[in-house]
Enzyme design. Structure first.
Site, PDB file in Angstrom:
ATOM      1  N   CYS A 134       0.835  -1.207   0.000  1.00  0.00           N
ATOM      2  CA  CYS A 134       0.000   0.000   0.000  1.00  0.00           C
ATOM      3  C   CYS A 134       0.866   1.252   0.000  1.00  0.00           C
ATOM      4  O   CYS A 134       1.351   1.681   1.053  1.00  0.00           O
ATOM      5  CB  CYS A 134      -0.919  -0.016   1.222  1.00  0.00           C
ATOM      6  SG  CYS A 134      -1.899   1.486   1.358  1.00  0.00           S
ATOM      7  N   CYS A 137      -0.464   4.084   2.168  1.00  0.00           N
ATOM      8  CA  CYS A 137      -0.278   3.932   3.616  1.00  0.00           C
ATOM      9  C   CYS A 137       1.176   4.179   3.998  1.00  0.00           C
ATOM     10  O   CYS A 137       1.451   4.803   5.014  1.00  0.00           O
ATOM     11  CB  CYS A 137      -0.633   2.520   4.080  1.00  0.00           C
ATOM     12  SG  CYS A 137      -2.103   1.830   3.341  1.00  0.00           S
ATOM     13  N   ASP A 138       2.097   3.657   3.212  1.00  0.00           N
ATOM     14  CA  ASP A 138       3.489   3.573   3.671  1.00  0.00           C
ATOM     15  C   ASP A 138       4.478   4.439   2.893  1.00  0.00           C
ATOM     16  O   ASP A 138       5.637   4.550   3.306  1.00  0.00           O
ATOM     17  CB  ASP A 138       3.959   2.106   3.610  1.00  0.00           C
ATOM     18  CG  ASP A 138       3.099   1.219   4.494  1.00  0.00           C
ATOM     19  OD1 ASP A 138       2.651   1.707   5.544  1.00  0.00           O
ATOM     20  OD2 ASP A 138       2.883   0.047   4.149  1.00  0.00           O
TER      21      ASP A 138
END
Ligand code: NDP
Length: 313
Positions: A134, A137-138
């Site tokens: 992701c 997200c990261d």
């Protein structure tokens, strides 16, 4: 005593919320179990540019919030619970979440699909310590870092582009020469000076430091599948973009599925093999897999459900 609803929607992506919107607007009593990833896959994407109605694009999580609120406006009750068991052999149908038991006259399945992993070759060790599926997200954690993205589809192109906002360089590793991605996405990636390509290649091993609780990815060993040559490359992060697996474990042996686990619906409808159970969105669509097509089948599922319920009385 189990709580009863006319319609239970399992899943909360564009398909689930659209089904909930249509069904609740048709005056049905609707409960939505949002599951482990409330809002579905769009909550881990960045900008959605191709959902009609948003001329200038919209962030995935924001779009999902709007869809949830729109369903709630007509009375759908959306809860952060996950359905863990279903019994479709009885009427009303029985469902169990981690907290409670429910019954339903009809069920709409919109559990979507989950990003695939490869497993093995050190992946398990470094998952969450340099390997992710992701970018949204990261990506933030990889400022000025060297990143690789695995895959040759639209997701790989999109994630690579997004990651260039943080990374010093992004290399797309793809197992063959031809891409599955659409031309516009490939062109965009090729025009991006921070993106380069490593084709006919696969990751043979993830390399890094493993000090028990503290692990960090430092490199990858890449194999050229044509020549058989291998090389070790420094890598701070690897992002997976190799497709998805339908979230259908709950329905194994209960509902008809194809060989890859996607639910089978009757042509031109959302009917599954069990009368009163409907399926929509990515859980039954491995072809289009778009937010708008998922929303479209969510609408179909609600209409099928409404008509089916009317026939039962
Ligand atoms: P796809 O299934 O389209 O692509 C998966 C990619 O991963 C393929 O290139 C495939 O290689 C590769 N792959 C699969 N398994 C492995 C493996 N074990 N090892 C190495 N490589 C592997 O998935 P996407 O997630 O990219 O896209 C899914 C759908 O979502 C598509 O319909 C896409 O168009 C859509 N989408 C649209 C976007 C947009 O329009 N903005 C953005 C993102 C997705 P191979 O080609 O060799 O099989």
């Amino acid at each position: 005593m189990a709580t009863h609803h006319q319609v239970i929607v399992i899943g909360s992506g564009p398909a689930g919320f659209t089904a909930a919107l249509y069904a609740s607007r048709a005056n049905l009593d609707v409960k939505v179990f949002e599951g482990r990833q409330p809002g579905g896959q769009l909550t881990i994407t960045t900008e959605v540019e191709n959902f009609p109605g948003f001329e200038h694009g919209i962030q995935g999580p924001e779009l999902m919030n709007i869809l949830r609120k729109q369903a709630e406006r007509f009375g759908a009750k959306c809860v952060y619970e996950t359905v863990e068991e279903v019994d479709f052999s009885v009427r009303p149908f029985k469902l169990k979440t981690e907290n409670e038991e429910y019954t339903a006259d009809s069920v709409i399945i919109a559990t979507g699909a989950t990003a695939k992993r490869l497993y093995g070759n050190g992946e398990d060790k470094f998952w969450g310590f340099g390997i992710s599926a992701c970018a949204t997200c990261d990506g933030f954690f990889y400022r000025n870092k060297k990143i690789f993205v695995i895959g040759g589809g639209d997701t790989a192109m999109e994630e690579a582009g997004y990651l260039t906002h943080f990374a010093s360089s992004v290399t797309i590793i793809h197992r063959r020469q031809e891409f599955r991605a659409s031309k516009v996405m490939i062109d965009r990636a090729k025009e991006n000076p921070k993106i380069d390509f490593l084709l006919d290649s696969v990751i043979e091993e993830f390399l890094g430091e493993d000090k028990g609780m503290i692990k960090s990815l430092t490199g990858i060993r890449v194999k050229n599948v044509v020549t058989g040559e291998t090389q070790e490359l420094p890598a701070d992060g690897v992002f997976y973009a190799i497709g998805h697996t339908p979230n259908t474990d709950l329905f194994k042996g209960v509902l008809d599925m194809d060989e890859t686990g996607y639910l089978i619906t009757k042509p031109k409808s959302t009917y599954t093999n069990i009368s009163g159970v409907f399926a929509c969105g990515d859980v039954q669509d491995h072809v289009y897999r778009q937010a708008i097509s998922a929303a479209g089948t969510g609408c179909m599922a609600a209409i099928d459900t409404e008509r089916w319920l009317a026939e039962q009385h």
